[in-house]
Every structure is written in C-alpha cells, then in structure tokens.
Write a protein that holds these residues in place. Structure first.
Motif, PDB file in Angstrom:
ATOM      1  N   PHE A 206       3.806   1.393  -1.094  1.00 25.18           N
ATOM      2  CA  PHE A 206       4.659   1.606  -2.423  1.00 25.18           C
ATOM      3  C   PHE A 206       3.553   2.152  -3.438  1.00 25.18           C
ATOM      4  O   PHE A 206       3.860   3.198  -4.240  1.00 25.18           O
ATOM      5  CB  PHE A 206       4.778   0.179  -3.076  1.00 25.18           C
ATOM      6  CG  PHE A 206       5.793   0.198  -4.197  1.00 25.18           C
ATOM      7  CD1 PHE A 206       7.257   0.485  -4.402  1.00 25.18           C
ATOM      8  CD2 PHE A 206       5.050   0.038  -5.495  1.00 25.18           C
ATOM      9  CE1 PHE A 206       7.762   0.268  -5.386  1.00 25.18           C
ATOM     10  CE2 PHE A 206       5.713   0.116  -6.675  1.00 25.18           C
ATOM     11  CZ  PHE A 206       7.031   0.306  -6.543  1.00 25.18           C
ATOM     12  N   GLU A 207       2.392   1.711  -3.395  1.00 29.01           N
ATOM     13  CA  GLU A 207       1.470   2.290  -4.277  1.00 29.01           C
ATOM     14  C   GLU A 207       1.096   3.555  -4.290  1.00 29.01           C
ATOM     15  O   GLU A 207       0.922   4.512  -5.143  1.00 29.01           O
ATOM     16  CB  GLU A 207      -0.206   1.172  -4.201  1.00 29.01           C
ATOM     17  CG  GLU A 207       0.244  -0.102  -4.865  1.00 29.01           C
ATOM     18  CD  GLU A 207      -1.087  -1.021  -4.480  1.00 29.01           C
ATOM     19  OE1 GLU A 207      -1.718  -0.654  -3.416  1.00 29.01           O
ATOM     20  OE2 GLU A 207      -1.533  -1.692  -5.372  1.00 29.01           O
TER      21      GLU A 207
ATOM     22  N   GLY B  89       0.903  -1.229  -0.055  1.00 28.03           N
ATOM     23  CA  GLY B  89       0.005   0.067   0.210  1.00 28.03           C
ATOM     24  C   GLY B  89       0.908   1.122  -0.048  1.00 28.03           C
ATOM     25  O   GLY B  89       0.607   2.173  -0.594  1.00 28.03           O
TER      26      GLY B  89
ATOM     27  N   ARG C 135       3.592   5.705  -5.540  1.00 25.88           N
ATOM     28  CA  ARG C 135       3.415   5.777  -7.238  1.00 25.88           C
ATOM     29  C   ARG C 135       2.569   6.793  -7.657  1.00 25.88           C
ATOM     30  O   ARG C 135       2.635   7.376  -8.583  1.00 25.88           O
ATOM     31  CB  ARG C 135       3.261   4.403  -7.785  1.00 25.88           C
ATOM     32  CG  ARG C 135       4.346   3.490  -7.388  1.00 25.88           C
ATOM     33  CD  ARG C 135       4.173   2.440  -8.614  1.00 25.88           C
ATOM     34  NE  ARG C 135       5.716   2.560  -9.137  1.00 25.88           N
ATOM     35  CZ  ARG C 135       5.743   1.917 -10.309  1.00 25.88           C
ATOM     36  NH1 ARG C 135       4.776   1.258 -10.983  1.00 25.88           N
ATOM     37  NH2 ARG C 135       6.905   2.050 -10.928  1.00 25.88           N
TER      38      ARG C 135
END
Lengths: 476, 199
Positions: B182-183, B180, B186
């Motif tokens: 990391f997302e 989560g 991004r």
C-alpha cells in the motif's frame, strides 16, 4: 465506470483501506499522527519492551502541550525554567527522550512552533485534506476543518499506529449536519457548534462521522471550521469534517510541511475531488437554520446543556426522559444554579480564553475587539489568555493584541492546553465559575469543584467586562 | 491482555448517563507514565459522595458495572480503561458507549455490553438486590438468577480478540507485506502524502 455516489467520508475511507478482514474490520492506513506527552509514554514503553521500531517516523509529529505550565519557559538569562511538578516533569521528559529515540520529529517547549497539537498540525501544514489523522486526544476531530478524516485514539492505538502506521477499524456511518442561511452579527462558529450539540445531544453523533454542509460552512474561514469540527466529539461523533475548497487551499499554500511546486498542483487537483457526490446517501441528516442560532452558553455539566444567552437556567422537570431529569438535577447542584434564573444574571469569577477549540489568531482578535478600551469587572478574579501556539502568540503581539488583553486585566500566557483540563497549574478554584472558550464543562474538568460555562471568545470577553454571562451583541 | 470468556458476579448499579472519562479518571491522575495503580483515582468525584455505589460493601470487588447512555464519552484517555481494570471491572453494561472508550476497553480485556435501556433498567434492579449477573461472551448473553436473558451484539473481531486475549499490534505486524505494498503504491502516485515532517 460509473460508481455509486459516495460521501466525502466514504471517499477518504476507501482511499485508505489496506485490506479488509473477513469479519468486516478494515485495516486503515494512517497518514499523519500527532503525539503529545500524556497519552504516549505507555505506547513507547510497549514498543521498547517488544523491541518494535516505529514504522514511518516521518509521519508522526510530537509536541508537548497538556502538562506544560503556561508561565515563562525561559528565565532572564535565557535558560529553561524547570517544571515544578515532578510527575509532569517526568512525563514531559519522557516525550523529549522517546520522540528522537524513535526518529520522530519533536518540537520542544521553548520553540516558537510549539503549541497545542491541534493548533500546530494545521499551522505547520502537517494536517492535509483527504488524509487520515490520529492523535491520542479526542479533539483530533479538529483537523476535519481541513477536509481530513481525523479522530482521537487511545494509547493502545497510538502504539498500533507507531508500529504499523495503520489501525483496525469498523467503518462509521455518514451523518450530515446542514446549516443554511447566514449567522447573525455577534454569532460565531463556537456558538453554532454549541447550538448543534444542544440540538442533537452528547450522544447524537455516536457511531457516525459528521460532515458539516451548507452555505454557513462554505463561507467560514479555516479557523472557524477547525472550531466547529473540534467539538464533533462533544456530540459523540467519531469525527467531523468539511469538504476542502479554495479557502482550504489558500490556507495551506506555503506552510512548512505542505506539498510544494508540482506536488502542490497535483495535491490540489486531488483535493478538488474530495466532496460528497450528488446523490450520496447520509445515514442521518440534521438541518439547522443559521438565523435561529444565537450566542450560546452552557448551564450544566454536559456539552449538550446549551441555552441561548437570552435563555433561563432550565428546570429538571422540563426534560422528557427520566435519566436526563436526574442528570440535570445533579448538574444544577454541582453548578450551584437555580432553575428559572436568566443566564445573564450568572456572575463570573474566572475567564479563560484558549484551548484547541478557540486559541487561534481570529479567536484572539474577536476577544480583543470586545475588550479594547475596557477593563475586566472587579468580581472577575482571574482572567487569562493562552495563545494556541508560539506563532499565534507572536502574531498577536505584532498586532498589539497582548496590550489590549493586559490593559483589560488579563494575563498573557505561553502556549499550551492550560485551564481546559485541570492537569497543569492553570485551574479554576472549587465552587467558582469560569466563562471558558474550551470544549468541556464536565464535573471537575477545569479543576475539582470548578464550574464551567462554555462560550465563544467574544462572549468570554463580554463576561470579563460585565462580571457575568452577557450577550456580546449588547457591547459591540 | 487477559482473555475474557464468561464473567459471573455482582454488578455496581451506577446507572448514570453521560459518564465521561474525566469522571472515570480525572486529569491529575494522567501524569503517570505507567498503566498501573490508577484504581486509586477511579471515579474519584463520585466516590467523594457519601453512600456512593463504589464504596458500598455490597458491591466491593464486583466485576460488572452498569451505567446509563453514552458511557465513556469525552476524552480519549485509555487511563479510564486502565483505572477500571485496576478496580477489577471486566464488563460494563450500558445502552450506549462512546466509540473511543469502547475501543480502549476491549484492548484492555474489558467487555462493553450494549443493551436497550429497558434491559439495563432491569439489570440495575437485580444488581441493587446484590444478586449475581452472568455475562457469557461466547453465547453473547447476560443472564440473572430470575431467568432474565438478554442477548447482545458484538463485532466479531472484538469478540475474537477478547476471547483469546489477542495483541492487535502483533496481528497487524504480521500484515507488514500488505502495508508495504500500500505504501509503495502511494509513494508512486502521491509522494507528498508520504513525506510528513520530512517535507
């Protein structure tokens, strides 16, 4: 801060590490996931049983391709034609139900956007440079032609990606295949990749991700790059890729799922950083002179069994290692070939133009250019052209290519994997030969007992008109 | 998946190189939506040959398969692993494996053992005598009644999963927070990457 020079593969890998485990395994984020009907039902079933949702449904795109018959999909009244084979029908129906049930975009068999997953992904702008792309299909390496890190996975991994949008992976080693100079007239991207596989062997890329570098690849169109990267798996590589450049950006600009407006500009700026740095180290390097590459054909049952069209069927004793001698003899028996026979004397009864390797518009143009004003030889019993997608088909029809094929005695089909894999109704009969633009000449690949000779689209056309394997350069 | 610690038994001496997954299970068998029953189509083309090793009574039910270089090359079909498992094969010994197939094998509780060609050749001889071979994953060794002892390497994570019969999906779902995060980073920096089909 100065960092160690990195290869393109290492840059993409580093950008996708969610976390490292103590044992050296990396949790890698997956940007794009393509799903087809054959390798997904057991994954969806497992999610259902465990009550697990799909983590990021918008990062997966589903399209049927492997099982679909390539005959008409709609009847005269515009109603869908039922799939005759009950197992194929059940598998296709499972995808049609599973994708929307999990919130995944599904392209139905009757949509003009339908096609082979590896044709659809780039065509829709779903596949993008610098992304990680996976699919339960080994030819996913194809998308590396856009500068993506793309590779095939098994069904357990399909389930893993659906549930977590990640994979647990060990990093591969970077390998360079450099081709300098220019390809000669009549020598295509397919001939080059067959030549490369013949040179490094079917396991030559095992444990590696190949980056194709050098002038030849820089000058290629995107479709040619997709053809090259597609067959990386045939050299045993996990993936193959080519650095994105202006050709890549021009290809993607304006495609439906590509970024737009200011996001497009930001994306291009990022993509321009995606190349191997000066001084980056490759664990293995192979250099090929483009001028040495000739139109290539396979004689055996491994994609490494490659000779130039002017060559001869080899003798098993020509091979240095014992296991290859045994394999070569087995291949020759299966293929019904006599050592020392010129390849141009091998008669052909079937011609297949299609597959994720060679079914894009440029492939169809190359074949049609040879076929224009000509007709298939009498001994060629079956010749079919299977466009890679409905959009490719429509484009070809707009250019009148369908007419050229039909006039030459070819059947003009609906998009799908077709005779590449002996799964849907399109098969080559036992004991017969096929000049095929597909990617595998394995025993039984195009049907039980079928004998496959891998060639380029232009060479397949040349085989059709001469009724034997032939050097296309003598026809143009 | 079933844990694997130690496998003792006879071995099927196939020895062939470049055994592709079309050979392990032809495409016509892939129309199933289940993982079961694929043993019926396993190695179908090879089994059509008279005197083949798979139907030789000497190797019936053998849990080990010995093959040549580049085992499992070609198609990514996990059906190949399911078919082997259905035949009762828990270990494959070869000089090299395709990346995709060896991953599929491990996820189904099948151990791919990489050994040098000379060791594989020696094991083929022992297998052809109908003698039992022992594969010990904990110790990472393959041994024979002749006191041959070959050590093999395996990635520690794979070993851990095989020894414990672990479900990787469950393991990774437990890392949901890291994924989560990391997302989120991004989505902030490169939102177009997260749009996919919603673009």
């Amino acid at each position: 801060m100065a960092s160690r020079p990195r290869t393109l593969y290492e840059k993409i890998w580093d950008a996708h590490v969610v976390e490292m485990r103590d044992d050296g395994t990396a949790l890698i984020y997956i940007d794009r996931h393509l799903v087809h009907e054959v390798t997904s039902p057991q994954a969806f079933e497992a999610l259902k049983v465990a009550g697990r949702p799909v983590r990021r449904p918008e990062l997966t795109l589903a399209v049927p391709d492997h099982n679909l018959p390539t005959t008409a999909r709609l009847d005269a009244k515009g109603a869908p034609v039922p799939i005759a084979d009950p197992e194929s029908a059940a598998q296709l129906a499972a995808l049609e139900v599973n994708a929307p049930a999990f919130g995944i975009r599904y392209i139905p068999a009757t949509a003009k956007e339908q096609g082979i997953v590896h044709v659809v992904g780039p065509e829709q702008g779903f596949s993008l440079p610098g992304t990680t792309i996976v699919c339960g299909d080994s030819h996913t390496a194809c998308h590396g032609g856009l500068g993506a890190l793309a590779f095939g996975i098994g069904t357990s991994e399909v389930e893993h990606v659906l549930a977590t949008q990640t994979l647990l992976l060990q990093q591969s080693k970077p390998m360079e295949v450099r081709v300098d100079g220019d390809l000669g007239p009549g020598v295509s991207a397919k001939d080059l990749i067959l030549h490369i596989i013949g040179r490094i062997g079917a396991a030559g890329g095992s444990g590696y991700v190949i980056e194709y570098r050098g002038r030849v690849f820089e000058r290629m169109t995107i479709e040619e790059r997709l053809t090259v990267c597609n067959m990386s798996i045939e050299a045993g590589a996990r993936a193959g890729l080519i650095a994105p450049d202006d050709t890549t950006f021009a290809y993607l600009n304006g495609r439906p799922m590509a970024p737009q407006g200011t996001e497009w500009d930001a994306a291009v700026a990022y993509w321009r950083t995606l190349h191997s740095d000066e001084g980056a180290v490759f664990a293995k390097s192979v250099t090929i002179n483009a001028a040495d590459v000739e139109p290539s054909v396979t004689w055996g049952t491994s994609p490494e069994d490659v000779v130039p069209i002017g060559g001869l069927v080899p003798h098993p004793e020509d091979f240095a290692d014992e296991s290859k001698r045994v394999a070569a003899q087995k291949s020759l028996d299966y293929m019904g070939l006599v050592p020392g026979t010129p390849m141009t004397e091998v008669p052909i009864e079937n011609v297949f133009i299609g597959s994720c390797t060679n079914s894009r518009i440029e492939d169809l143009r190359a074949a049609a250019a040879v076929l224009k004003g000509r007709c298939k030889a009498d001994n060629v019993r079956w010749a079919i052209v299977v466009p890679g997608s409905g959009l490719v088909k429509a484009q070809a029809e707009e250019e009148g290519l369908d007419k050229v094929f039909i006039d030459a005695g070819f059947e003009w089909r609906e998009p799908g994997c077709s005779a590449c894999l002996g799964m849907n109704p399109d098969k080559v009969p036992a004991g017969e030969r096929c000049a095929s633009t597909s990617n595998r000449n394995f025993v039984g690949r195009q049907g039980p007992g079928a004998r496959t000779h891998l060639v380029s689209p232009a060479m397949a056309a040349a085989a059709a008109v001469t009724g034997r394997l032939a050097d296309v350069r003598e026809l143009v | 998946m079933q844990p694997l610690t130690r496998v003792e038994g006879r071995a099927i001496p196939l020895g062939l190189k470049n055994v592709d997954t079309d050979i392990i299970i032809p495409a016509k068998w892939l129309k199933t939506i289940s993982r079961e029953g694929l043993g019926a189509g396993a190695f179908e083309v090879l089994r059509a040959e008279p005197g083949n090793v798979f139907d030789d009574p000497a190797y019936q039910g053998a849990p080990i398969l010995i093959a040549g270089d580049n085992y499992g090359c070609g198609s990514s079909r996990e059906h190949a692993a399911w078919a082997m498992l259905d035949l009762g094969i828990r270990v494959v010994i070869a000089p090299s494996f395709s990346d995709i197939h060896s991953g599929n094998a491990v996820k189904n509780g099948i151990l791919p053992v990489v050994l040098p060609q000379e060791a594989v050749d020696r094991l083929l001889e022992v297998a052809r005598e109908g003698l039992e071979i022992t594969v010990d994953l904990e110790a990472q060794t393959v041994t024979t009644p002749y006191q041959d002892r070959f050590a093999f390497e395996i990635d520690p994570f794979r070993k851990h999963c095989l020894l414990n019969g672990l479900d990787e999906v469950g393991l990774t779902m437990a890392r949901g927070e890291a994924i989560g995060a990391f997302e989120a980073s991004r989505t902030a920096a490169q939102p177009w990457l997260m749009r996919g089909t919603a673009a």
